[in-house]
Design a protein around this motif. Structure first.
Motif, PDB file in Angstrom:
ATOM      1  N   PRO A  42       9.895  -7.735  -6.291  1.00 29.15           N
ATOM      2  CA  PRO A  42       9.356  -8.751  -7.199  1.00 29.15           C
ATOM      3  C   PRO A  42       7.825  -8.800  -7.243  1.00 29.15           C
ATOM      4  O   PRO A  42       7.267  -9.293  -8.216  1.00 29.15           O
ATOM      5  CB  PRO A  42       9.915 -10.055  -6.633  1.00 29.15           C
ATOM      6  CG  PRO A  42      10.131  -9.778  -5.184  1.00 29.15           C
ATOM      7  CD  PRO A  42      10.475  -8.318  -5.086  1.00 29.15           C
ATOM      8  N   SER A  43       7.137  -8.312  -6.233  1.00 25.36           N
ATOM      9  CA  SER A  43       5.688  -8.413  -6.167  1.00 25.36           C
ATOM     10  C   SER A  43       5.030  -7.415  -7.124  1.00 25.36           C
ATOM     11  O   SER A  43       5.202  -6.201  -6.998  1.00 25.36           O
ATOM     12  CB  SER A  43       5.211  -8.135  -4.742  1.00 25.36           C
ATOM     13  OG  SER A  43       3.804  -8.019  -4.720  1.00 25.36           O
ATOM     14  N   GLU A  44       4.246  -7.945  -8.069  1.00 25.78           N
ATOM     15  CA  GLU A  44       3.578  -7.073  -9.032  1.00 25.78           C
ATOM     16  C   GLU A  44       2.499  -6.217  -8.371  1.00 25.78           C
ATOM     17  O   GLU A  44       2.245  -5.092  -8.810  1.00 25.78           O
ATOM     18  CB  GLU A  44       2.974  -7.903 -10.157  1.00 25.78           C
ATOM     19  CG  GLU A  44       4.021  -8.484 -11.084  1.00 25.78           C
ATOM     20  CD  GLU A  44       3.408  -9.157 -12.289  1.00 25.78           C
ATOM     21  OE1 GLU A  44       2.292  -8.786 -12.690  1.00 25.78           O
ATOM     22  OE2 GLU A  44       4.061 -10.057 -12.844  1.00 25.78           O
ATOM     23  N   THR A  45       1.889  -6.717  -7.325  1.00 25.03           N
ATOM     24  CA  THR A  45       0.877  -5.939  -6.614  1.00 25.03           C
ATOM     25  C   THR A  45       1.495  -4.691  -6.004  1.00 25.03           C
ATOM     26  O   THR A  45       0.966  -3.586  -6.159  1.00 25.03           O
ATOM     27  CB  THR A  45       0.220  -6.797  -5.514  1.00 25.03           C
ATOM     28  OG1 THR A  45      -0.316  -7.973  -6.105  1.00 25.03           O
ATOM     29  CG2 THR A  45      -0.861  -6.024  -4.797  1.00 25.03           C
ATOM     30  N   TRP A  46       2.633  -4.869  -5.321  1.00 24.02           N
ATOM     31  CA  TRP A  46       3.290  -3.715  -4.711  1.00 24.02           C
ATOM     32  C   TRP A  46       3.885  -2.793  -5.764  1.00 24.02           C
ATOM     33  O   TRP A  46       3.947  -1.581  -5.561  1.00 24.02           O
ATOM     34  CB  TRP A  46       4.360  -4.171  -3.725  1.00 24.02           C
ATOM     35  CG  TRP A  46       3.745  -4.617  -2.448  1.00 24.02           C
ATOM     36  CD1 TRP A  46       3.623  -5.891  -1.997  1.00 24.02           C
ATOM     37  CD2 TRP A  46       3.114  -3.786  -1.473  1.00 24.02           C
ATOM     38  NE1 TRP A  46       2.969  -5.914  -0.803  1.00 24.02           N
ATOM     39  CE2 TRP A  46       2.649  -4.632  -0.447  1.00 24.02           C
ATOM     40  CE3 TRP A  46       2.902  -2.426  -1.362  1.00 24.02           C
ATOM     41  CZ2 TRP A  46       1.986  -4.143   0.666  1.00 24.02           C
ATOM     42  CZ3 TRP A  46       2.250  -1.942  -0.242  1.00 24.02           C
ATOM     43  CH2 TRP A  46       1.794  -2.791   0.760  1.00 24.02           C
ATOM     44  N   GLN A  47       4.299  -3.330  -6.889  1.00 22.89           N
ATOM     45  CA  GLN A  47       4.772  -2.479  -7.980  1.00 22.89           C
ATOM     46  C   GLN A  47       3.663  -1.543  -8.442  1.00 22.89           C
ATOM     47  O   GLN A  47       3.879  -0.343  -8.633  1.00 22.89           O
ATOM     48  CB  GLN A  47       5.241  -3.338  -9.164  1.00 22.89           C
ATOM     49  CG  GLN A  47       6.503  -4.104  -8.922  1.00 22.89           C
ATOM     50  CD  GLN A  47       6.817  -5.056 -10.071  1.00 22.89           C
ATOM     51  OE1 GLN A  47       6.135  -5.072 -11.094  1.00 22.89           O
ATOM     52  NE2 GLN A  47       7.855  -5.850  -9.889  1.00 22.89           N
ATOM     53  N   MET A  48       2.471  -2.073  -8.614  1.00 22.04           N
ATOM     54  CA  MET A  48       1.344  -1.251  -9.050  1.00 22.04           C
ATOM     55  C   MET A  48       0.930  -0.239  -7.980  1.00 22.04           C
ATOM     56  O   MET A  48       0.609   0.904  -8.295  1.00 22.04           O
ATOM     57  CB  MET A  48       0.136  -2.130  -9.421  1.00 22.04           C
ATOM     58  CG  MET A  48       0.295  -2.854 -10.699  1.00 22.04           C
ATOM     59  SD  MET A  48       0.474  -1.691 -12.057  1.00 22.04           S
ATOM     60  CE  MET A  48       1.590  -2.584 -13.080  1.00 22.04           C
ATOM     61  N   ILE A  49       0.956  -0.663  -6.720  1.00 20.39           N
ATOM     62  CA  ILE A  49       0.587   0.253  -5.637  1.00 20.39           C
ATOM     63  C   ILE A  49       1.548   1.435  -5.606  1.00 20.39           C
ATOM     64  O   ILE A  49       1.127   2.601  -5.565  1.00 20.39           O
ATOM     65  CB  ILE A  49       0.558  -0.487  -4.284  1.00 20.39           C
ATOM     66  CG1 ILE A  49      -0.634  -1.448  -4.234  1.00 20.39           C
ATOM     67  CG2 ILE A  49       0.510   0.500  -3.116  1.00 20.39           C
ATOM     68  CD1 ILE A  49      -0.628  -2.386  -3.056  1.00 20.39           C
ATOM     69  N   PHE A  50       2.847   1.160  -5.653  1.00 20.42           N
ATOM     70  CA  PHE A  50       3.825   2.247  -5.635  1.00 20.42           C
ATOM     71  C   PHE A  50       3.761   3.085  -6.906  1.00 20.42           C
ATOM     72  O   PHE A  50       3.978   4.296  -6.871  1.00 20.42           O
ATOM     73  CB  PHE A  50       5.237   1.705  -5.422  1.00 20.42           C
ATOM     74  CG  PHE A  50       5.529   1.392  -3.986  1.00 20.42           C
ATOM     75  CD1 PHE A  50       5.641   2.408  -3.051  1.00 20.42           C
ATOM     76  CD2 PHE A  50       5.683   0.083  -3.568  1.00 20.42           C
ATOM     77  CE1 PHE A  50       5.903   2.123  -1.725  1.00 20.42           C
ATOM     78  CE2 PHE A  50       5.944  -0.214  -2.249  1.00 20.42           C
ATOM     79  CZ  PHE A  50       6.054   0.809  -1.313  1.00 20.42           C
ATOM     80  N   SER A  51       3.449   2.466  -8.032  1.00 16.75           N
ATOM     81  CA  SER A  51       3.343   3.218  -9.284  1.00 16.75           C
ATOM     82  C   SER A  51       2.166   4.181  -9.257  1.00 16.75           C
ATOM     83  O   SER A  51       2.272   5.317  -9.732  1.00 16.75           O
ATOM     84  CB  SER A  51       3.212   2.257 -10.462  1.00 16.75           C
ATOM     85  OG  SER A  51       4.353   1.442 -10.553  1.00 16.75           O
ATOM     86  N   VAL A  52       1.055   3.756  -8.691  1.00 13.10           N
ATOM     87  CA  VAL A  52      -0.111   4.641  -8.572  1.00 13.10           C
ATOM     88  C   VAL A  52       0.193   5.782  -7.603  1.00 13.10           C
ATOM     89  O   VAL A  52      -0.168   6.938  -7.862  1.00 13.10           O
ATOM     90  CB  VAL A  52      -1.354   3.834  -8.142  1.00 13.10           C
ATOM     91  CG1 VAL A  52      -2.499   4.744  -7.743  1.00 13.10           C
ATOM     92  CG2 VAL A  52      -1.779   2.902  -9.259  1.00 13.10           C
ATOM     93  N   ILE A  53       0.877   5.474  -6.503  1.00 16.95           N
ATOM     94  CA  ILE A  53       1.261   6.529  -5.562  1.00 16.95           C
ATOM     95  C   ILE A  53       2.205   7.522  -6.244  1.00 16.95           C
ATOM     96  O   ILE A  53       2.063   8.740  -6.095  1.00 16.95           O
ATOM     97  CB  ILE A  53       1.903   5.924  -4.298  1.00 16.95           C
ATOM     98  CG1 ILE A  53       0.853   5.148  -3.494  1.00 16.95           C
ATOM     99  CG2 ILE A  53       2.553   6.998  -3.434  1.00 16.95           C
ATOM    100  CD1 ILE A  53       1.423   4.313  -2.370  1.00 16.95           C
ATOM    101  N   GLY A  54       3.171   7.021  -7.000  1.00 20.67           N
ATOM    102  CA  GLY A  54       4.089   7.904  -7.718  1.00 20.67           C
ATOM    103  C   GLY A  54       3.384   8.742  -8.765  1.00 20.67           C
ATOM    104  O   GLY A  54       3.679   9.930  -8.929  1.00 20.67           O
ATOM    105  N   ALA A  55       2.428   8.142  -9.477  1.00 22.75           N
ATOM    106  CA  ALA A  55       1.668   8.888 -10.478  1.00 22.75           C
ATOM    107  C   ALA A  55       0.848   9.991  -9.823  1.00 22.75           C
ATOM    108  O   ALA A  55       0.785  11.120 -10.332  1.00 22.75           O
ATOM    109  CB  ALA A  55       0.752   7.940 -11.254  1.00 22.75           C
ATOM    110  N   ALA A  56       0.245   9.686  -8.684  1.00 20.95           N
ATOM    111  CA  ALA A  56      -0.534  10.699  -7.973  1.00 20.95           C
ATOM    112  C   ALA A  56       0.363  11.834  -7.484  1.00 20.95           C
ATOM    113  O   ALA A  56       0.008  13.013  -7.601  1.00 20.95           O
ATOM    114  CB  ALA A  56      -1.270  10.068  -6.797  1.00 20.95           C
ATOM    115  N   ALA A  57       1.530  11.499  -6.972  1.00 18.23           N
ATOM    116  CA  ALA A  57       2.449  12.528  -6.481  1.00 18.23           C
ATOM    117  C   ALA A  57       2.921  13.434  -7.614  1.00 18.23           C
ATOM    118  O   ALA A  57       2.944  14.665  -7.477  1.00 18.23           O
ATOM    119  CB  ALA A  57       3.644  11.878  -5.788  1.00 18.23           C
TER     120      ALA A  57
END
Length: 162
Positions: A123-138
């Motif tokens: 539910p946390s939008e902050t963690w959603q963005m953090i994981f999305s940036v990590i996924g985009a980088a990968a």
């Protein structure tokens, strides 16, 4: 345990086997989606070019069949031009720019694929963005390494082939 009319009934709802199967199926689905994103990230630019060419062609009145043909041709032509440029261009900085042209749409696709999964999981939008940036980088690093690594191969393999 609850006893009803002489029979013992477990007090938990559902079958624990089905819970375990559901969890394992979820992991398998996530692994399959990650495999698809990593393997198909190189083709994000040709797909987008083909999609937009097909949409444009459909808007001109060519119909579904014409739009599919034009979109497929545009996607194939984009991929062929990218492969030819990576094989024929000699300066390293030019190859890097060509690779980046293919990697940027892959990074965007990886970001949005990871964001969709993260929104379903937390539910946390902050963690959603953090994981999305990590996924985009990968996904971006994976696509870049596939393009750059295959461009350095002297064999007759396709530079952007799977």
């Amino acid at each position: 345990m609850v006893v009803m009319e002489g029979a013992t009934v477990p007090s938990y709802p559902g079958d624990p086997t089905m819970f375990a199967v559901g969890i394992l199926a979820s992991f398998a689905a996530i692994a399959a989606m990650c495999w698809l994103v990593f393997n198909l990230a190189v083709f994000a630019l040709p797909f987008l070019v083909g999609l937009h060419a097909g949409i444009w062609d459909y808007g001109t009145g060519a119909g579904w069949f014409g739009a599919i043909l034009v979109g497929g041709f545009a996607a194939g032509l984009t991929l062929a031009i990218g492969q030819a440029l990576i094989m024929l261009v000699r300066p390293l900085w030019a190859r890097f720019i060509i690779a980046l042209i293919f990697v940027v749409p892959a990074v965007l696709a990886g970001f949005h694929a990871t964001l969709g999964n993260a929104r379903a999981m937390m539910p946390s939008e902050t963690w959603q963005m953090i994981f999305s940036v990590i996924g985009a980088a990968a996904v971006g690093i994976s696509a870049f390494l596939r393009i750059a690594g295959s461009a350095a191969e002297p064999s007759g393999r396709s530079p952007i082939g799977a």
